[in-house]
Design an enzyme around this catalytic site. Structure first.
Site, PDB file in Angstrom:
ATOM      1  N   ASN A 223       0.900  -1.164   0.000  1.00 12.60           N
ATOM      2  CA  ASN A 223       0.000   0.000   0.000  1.00 12.60           C
ATOM      3  C   ASN A 223       0.935   1.210   0.000  1.00 12.60           C
ATOM      4  O   ASN A 223       1.196   1.835   1.022  1.00 12.60           O
ATOM      5  CB  ASN A 223      -0.900  -0.002   1.236  1.00 12.60           C
ATOM      6  CG  ASN A 223      -1.876  -1.165   1.195  1.00 12.60           C
ATOM      7  OD1 ASN A 223      -2.335  -1.566   0.129  1.00 12.60           O
ATOM      8  ND2 ASN A 223      -2.193  -1.728   2.355  1.00 12.60           N
ATOM      9  N   GLU A 304      -8.174  -3.399  -2.976  1.00 10.88           N
ATOM     10  CA  GLU A 304      -8.430  -2.793  -1.664  1.00 10.88           C
ATOM     11  C   GLU A 304      -8.278  -1.279  -1.719  1.00 10.88           C
ATOM     12  O   GLU A 304      -7.647  -0.663  -0.857  1.00 10.88           O
ATOM     13  CB  GLU A 304      -7.505  -3.414  -0.604  1.00 10.88           C
ATOM     14  CG  GLU A 304      -7.710  -4.916  -0.460  1.00 10.88           C
ATOM     15  CD  GLU A 304      -6.922  -5.581   0.643  1.00 10.88           C
ATOM     16  OE1 GLU A 304      -5.825  -5.091   0.952  1.00 10.88           O
ATOM     17  OE2 GLU A 304      -7.401  -6.594   1.182  1.00 10.88           O
ATOM     18  N   ASP A 383      -6.850 -15.136   1.396  1.00 11.54           N
ATOM     19  CA  ASP A 383      -5.903 -14.181   1.972  1.00 11.54           C
ATOM     20  C   ASP A 383      -5.212 -14.767   3.194  1.00 11.54           C
ATOM     21  O   ASP A 383      -5.553 -14.399   4.321  1.00 11.54           O
ATOM     22  CB  ASP A 383      -6.669 -12.898   2.353  1.00 11.54           C
ATOM     23  CG  ASP A 383      -5.737 -11.760   2.722  1.00 11.54           C
ATOM     24  OD1 ASP A 383      -4.517 -11.920   2.586  1.00 11.54           O
ATOM     25  OD2 ASP A 383      -6.248 -10.703   3.135  1.00 11.54           O
ATOM     26  N   GLU A 405       3.339 -15.906  -3.350  1.00 11.88           N
ATOM     27  CA  GLU A 405       3.514 -15.000  -2.211  1.00 11.88           C
ATOM     28  C   GLU A 405       3.065 -15.737  -0.953  1.00 11.88           C
ATOM     29  O   GLU A 405       1.910 -16.132  -0.830  1.00 11.88           O
ATOM     30  CB  GLU A 405       2.683 -13.727  -2.410  1.00 11.88           C
ATOM     31  CG  GLU A 405       2.805 -12.755  -1.246  1.00 11.88           C
ATOM     32  CD  GLU A 405       2.007 -11.467  -1.450  1.00 11.88           C
ATOM     33  OE1 GLU A 405       2.086 -10.863  -2.538  1.00 11.88           O
ATOM     34  OE2 GLU A 405       1.286 -11.075  -0.512  1.00 11.88           O
ATOM     35  N   GLU A 411      -0.196 -12.673  10.126  1.00 11.91           N
ATOM     36  CA  GLU A 411      -1.383 -11.817  10.228  1.00 11.91           C
ATOM     37  C   GLU A 411      -2.611 -12.569  10.749  1.00 11.91           C
ATOM     38  O   GLU A 411      -3.199 -12.185  11.757  1.00 11.91           O
ATOM     39  CB  GLU A 411      -1.671 -11.218   8.853  1.00 11.91           C
ATOM     40  CG  GLU A 411      -2.936 -10.396   8.814  1.00 11.91           C
ATOM     41  CD  GLU A 411      -3.210  -9.826   7.436  1.00 11.91           C
ATOM     42  OE1 GLU A 411      -2.362  -9.967   6.542  1.00 11.91           O
ATOM     43  OE2 GLU A 411      -4.289  -9.236   7.262  1.00 11.91           O
ATOM     44  N   TRP A 564     -16.513  -8.184   2.080  1.00 13.55           N
ATOM     45  CA  TRP A 564     -15.119  -8.627   1.972  1.00 13.55           C
ATOM     46  C   TRP A 564     -14.965 -10.040   1.427  1.00 13.55           C
ATOM     47  O   TRP A 564     -13.870 -10.433   1.017  1.00 13.55           O
ATOM     48  CB  TRP A 564     -14.418  -8.509   3.343  1.00 13.55           C
ATOM     49  CG  TRP A 564     -14.198  -7.084   3.721  1.00 13.55           C
ATOM     50  CD1 TRP A 564     -15.020  -6.310   4.477  1.00 13.55           C
ATOM     51  CD2 TRP A 564     -13.102  -6.251   3.318  1.00 13.55           C
ATOM     52  NE1 TRP A 564     -14.502  -5.047   4.584  1.00 13.55           N
ATOM     53  CE2 TRP A 564     -13.317  -4.979   3.882  1.00 13.55           C
ATOM     54  CE3 TRP A 564     -11.966  -6.450   2.552  1.00 13.55           C
ATOM     55  CZ2 TRP A 564     -12.438  -3.910   3.688  1.00 13.55           C
ATOM     56  CZ3 TRP A 564     -11.084  -5.397   2.358  1.00 13.55           C
ATOM     57  CH2 TRP A 564     -11.329  -4.147   2.917  1.00 13.55           C
TER      58      TRP A 564
END
Ligand code: GCV
Length: 838
Positions: A223, A304, A383, A405, A411, A564
């Site tokens: 981001n 996003e 995700d 990735e 997270e 989402w």
């Protein structure tokens, strides 16, 4: 000279930090016994570097440092091959020139190395050679690893080459010094909008990365802040590049697609506009002037809320190519993220499915991307959840480079407050056969081979790990979590390494060779993913966390009824996303037929993914014969019990691990044990309430020895509903609105020894205090000052204090006093009283 003094400083600092975890797996503690005798018997006194290339100098410094630590001997550094035994560092060309008689010729592949013992005129030369200086550095680390692990090195002939060219880490660091999804402290790169003055940590990070074969590091959040590409930032980026360069780690930047407009002064960022192409080109040229070994960009576009080509109705190929063409003259790469999806989807439409997004966005563009574009694809289609199938996009791109990735930072995996060793999970994806090859020549096409470009003969590809280390002494926020960074790098180099081997290597390098320590830590690490899955989201439900909030605490319904798309569709009749072709979203149809056939039928779908791919009633029987609902109950109890077992297993290591790391790991595991119980109770109760089907073993909803705070005698405390209700026992907590409050209960059990467990809430806004009194005597008190990823009173802030060895008599008063501080209201959930079993 300058370089040498930089290294000397780094060494001194590393020593100061000894056993804080800072040295990670590069501790170089003395080897002992037969291994030491063997190494010393053949260890030469000289190390020769045939070139002063950065990486070769680093290799020499590392060997001297490592051998001094491991063997207690300091090698002399020389530049010519002596007549006596020596370690010789140099590329094949350099060795060929210096010692043609050794006839060392080989095709080693880029960055590959060769460790070769050559005996000549009674001298023994340990040659560390490679096709390029970076390979020599990797060879030096491999040699040191062998010595540290007690592998004989007196008759070497080993060649190794990396499996794929791209072995990068991404850091999601912001210029203000924060890190998105970082759990190991603030950024090692940035502070207050600028590069840190002291980049020692960056150089030390480069060293850690080089030791596991990583060759690129993006230094800012995907981001991305467009300001990073402003002219005044480029010298600052160049400083970071200089700190990483000695370790062969090239700098990568994340870029924002709108930058030509936001800071470039253009009125557009349309990828097909000539001025935009020219802007990217001049920016790339400017970067390469300052950083000639700059590796490339990562780009998150149309995802996003980030800017992307959709603004101009252009494709992802248009966007990727305009940036890639600017990099191409410098051999730079563009990693274009496949993580593109609509986060405003209508959940009422049962055909909508976020899992379809990556394939839907990129499959039809296959063949339209330039050769220096690599699509960077998350391991699963959602995700980084606790369990997902491999993304179908891996099997769909035949004329496009790709990279997988993986998320090293945890997270959705406990944010380094829970120990979860991710290598077994990654290996399941990397080894998964996508059946993507030509049907005429069936051969396995596992994800690892696809991303390395081996199946469709692509020029680039590989492995990217989101690392997010920070300034904490132990880098990750949890000593045991560093196994994930180690495992990622080693797998990117060789994905065929087993999870057990990596866990063992890491443990021995990190904690030493004590067999009890190795057995305990390896056992814990290898079981930890399944354990975490068991208490946070089994059967493919995904991590049942607060997905619109901190992604940490339990919140079963947080994924539902929002755009989402992390839905699990659990209701009173059943659970799971119907992703079948026959009746569901059609996601399964994105796989090649052999995979699709297996997933489409619940009869052949693996239980672990059942609810990710199918909606079934709670009474549906798994392959084991157990019903879905009973599995949900049982797995949560098994998971929570397993973490309690980790605490018991760790405790006997007290004299075997240094005090600081012993204590910190113990505290982490004890906390995790409390959290696992919070998760267990929340998820099982939620499903009991939803399904109305009782637990066959009678555990769910019955908590012997538990006393809810709201049912105790309260002084000053007020009862409050907790949201979501399942995140607190009984759905309620008590909060203190006065200067001091108390909750009291009268014990009426049998006299004896007991353990009290006080479940309370720790908010980051203040340091409240608790005191526990039994029969008017203070038995414990503590300050509530942990650093939790918590924002409110719910599962994320719920913590357990265990007070063992308390004598209780019938009629005793147990009184808990709370003193709030700041915004932390010394909130309580419950007290449990359990007879001491030992
Ligand atoms: C950097 C998830 C994370 C975001 C992250 C995003 C991504 O949504 O929660 O923090 O953004 O993935 O990978 O781009």
């Amino acid at each position: 000279m300058l370089l040498k003094s930089i290294f000397a400083t780094a060494l001194a600092i590393a020593c100061l930090h000894a056993e804080t975890g800072y040295d990670a797996w590069l501790r170089y503690r003395p080897i002992e016994g037969a291994a030491l005798v063997r190494v010393r018997a053949t260890l030469p006194a000289v190390v020769v570097t045939l070139n002063d290339a950065d990486a070769e100098v680093s290799a020499r410094i590392e060997l001297i440092r490592g051998l001094r630590g491991l063997v207690g001997r300091t090698l002399r550094a020389e530049e010519r091959i002596p007549r006596e035994s020596a370690i010789v560092l140099g590329t094949l060309d350099e060795v060929g020139r210096a010692a043609p008689q050794w006839r060392l010729h080989a095709q080693l592949g880029e960055n590959g190395y060769w460790l070769k013992t050559v005996v000549e005129r009674g001298a023994r030369y340990t040659v560390v050679t490679a096709s390029n200086p970076r390979g020599v550095l990797y060879g030096a680390f491999a040699l040191l690893r062998k010595i540290a692990l007690g592998v004989p090195v007196d008759a070497l002939d080993e060649r190794a080459a990396p499996y794929a060219p791209i072995r990068w880490v991404n850091q999601w660091d912001n210029l203000d010094g924060s890190i998105e999804r970082g759990y190991g402290g603030r950024s090692i790169f940035w502070e207050d909008g600028h590069t840190r003055t002291d980049l020692t940590r960056v150089a030390d990070y480069g060293r850690l990365l080089a030791s596991i074969g990583i060759n690129g590091c993006s230094i800012n959040n995907v981001n991305a802040n467009p300001r990073l590409l402003a002219p005044e930032m480029i010298p600052e980026i160049a400083r970071i590049a200089a700190a990483l360069r000695p370790w062969g780690v090239r700098v990568v930047l994340s870029v924002d697609f709108a930058t030509p407009k936001t800071i470039g002064g253009l009125d557009t960022y349309d990828p097909l506009d000539a001025s935009v192409a020219a802007w990217w080109k001049q920016k790339a040229d400017e970067l390469y002037r300052a950083i000639p070994d700059f590796a490339g960009f990562v780009l998150k576009a149309d995802s996003e809320g980030r800017a992307g080509p959709s603004t101009y109705h252009r494709t992802h190929a248009d966007a990727a190519n305009v940036v890639a063409r600017a990099l191409a003259p410098h051999s730079g790469l563009l990693l274009y993220r496949g993580f593109v999806y609509n986060h405003h989807m209508d959940w009422r439409n049962l055909k909508n499915d976020r899992a379809r997004a990556a394939y839907a966005n990129f499959k039809e563009l296959d063949g339209q991307f330039d050769d220096n574009v690599i699509i960077q694809i998350k391991n699963g289609p959602i995700d980084f959840q606790v369990r997902e199938p491999a993304s179908p996009l891996f099997g769909a791109l035949e004329k496009t480079n790709q990279a997988v990735e993986l998320q090293i930072t945890q997270e959705y995996m406990g944010q380094a407050r829970h120990t979860v060793f991710l290598v077994p999970m990654w290996k399941e994806t990397l080894d998964f056969d996508m059946h993507a090859g030509p049907t005429a020549r069936p051969a396995p096409t596992p994800v690892k081979a696809l991303v390395a470009g081996k199946v469709f003969h692509r020029p680039a590809g590989g492995f990217v790990g989101v690392a997010n280390v920070g300034l904490d002494d132990d880098w990750a926020g949890n000593h045991l979590s560093m196994a994930n960074l180690y495992g990622f790098g080693r797998l990117a180099w060789d994905p065929d390494l087993s999870a057990r081997r990596l866990a063992e290597e890491w443990t021995r390098l990190t904690f030493g060779d004590d067999p009890k320590v190795v057995e305990t830590v390896v056992g814990l690490q290898l079981s930890s993913w399944r354990t975490y899955e068991n208490y946070t989201g089994p059967l493919g439900l995904q991590t049942l966390t607060d997905i619109t909030g901190d992604h940490y605490g339990v919140a079963v319904e947080a994924s539902e009824r929002n755009g989402w798309g992390q839905w699990h569709n659990a209701d009173e009749k059943g659970a799971g996303m119907d992703r079948t072709v026959a009746t569901g979203t059609g996601f399964i149809g994105q796989y090649h037929s052999a995979v699709a056939r297996m997933y489409e039928s619940p009869a052949t779908c693996p239980d672990d993914l059942l609810l990710f791919l199918h909606h079934v009633p709670y009474t549906y029987k798994l392959h084991s014969g157990k019903t879905v609902i009973q599995y949900i109950y049982d797995s949560h109890y098994e998971g929570a019990d397993a973490v309690a077992g980790y605490v018991d297993a760790w405790k006997p290591l007290k004299e075997r691990v240094d005090d600081r790391r012993y204590g910190e790991v113990l505290a982490q595991l004890e906390y995790q044990a409390g959290q696992a119980q919070v998760w267990r109770d929340a998820v099982t109760l939620w499903f009991l309430r939803a399904s109305g089907i009782p637990d066959a073993r009678g555990r769910v909803g019955r908590y012997p020895g538990r006393f809810e705070a709201e049912s105790m005698a309260l002084e000053g405390y007020a009862v409050r509903d907790v949201v979501p209700w399942e995140a607190a026992s009984g759905g309620k907590a008590v909060v203190c609105a006065a200067a001091e409050c108390a909750a009291t209960l009268r014990f009426d059990g049998a006299p004896g020894w007991y353990t009290l467990r006080v479940q309370y809430f720790d908010l980051p806004t203040g340091v409240s205090r608790f005191r526990v009194l039994v029969a008017s005597q203070v038995v414990d008190e503590w300050a509530v000052a942990d650093h939790l990823p918590a924002r409110k009173i719910d599962g994320s802030s719920s913590v357990r204090r265990v007070i063992p060895g308390i004598a209780l008599r019938p009629g005793d008063e147990i009184r808990i006093e709370g003193v709030p501080d700041g915004g932390d209201p010394a909130a309580l959930d419950y007290v449990e009283i359990h007879p001491d079993t030992r």
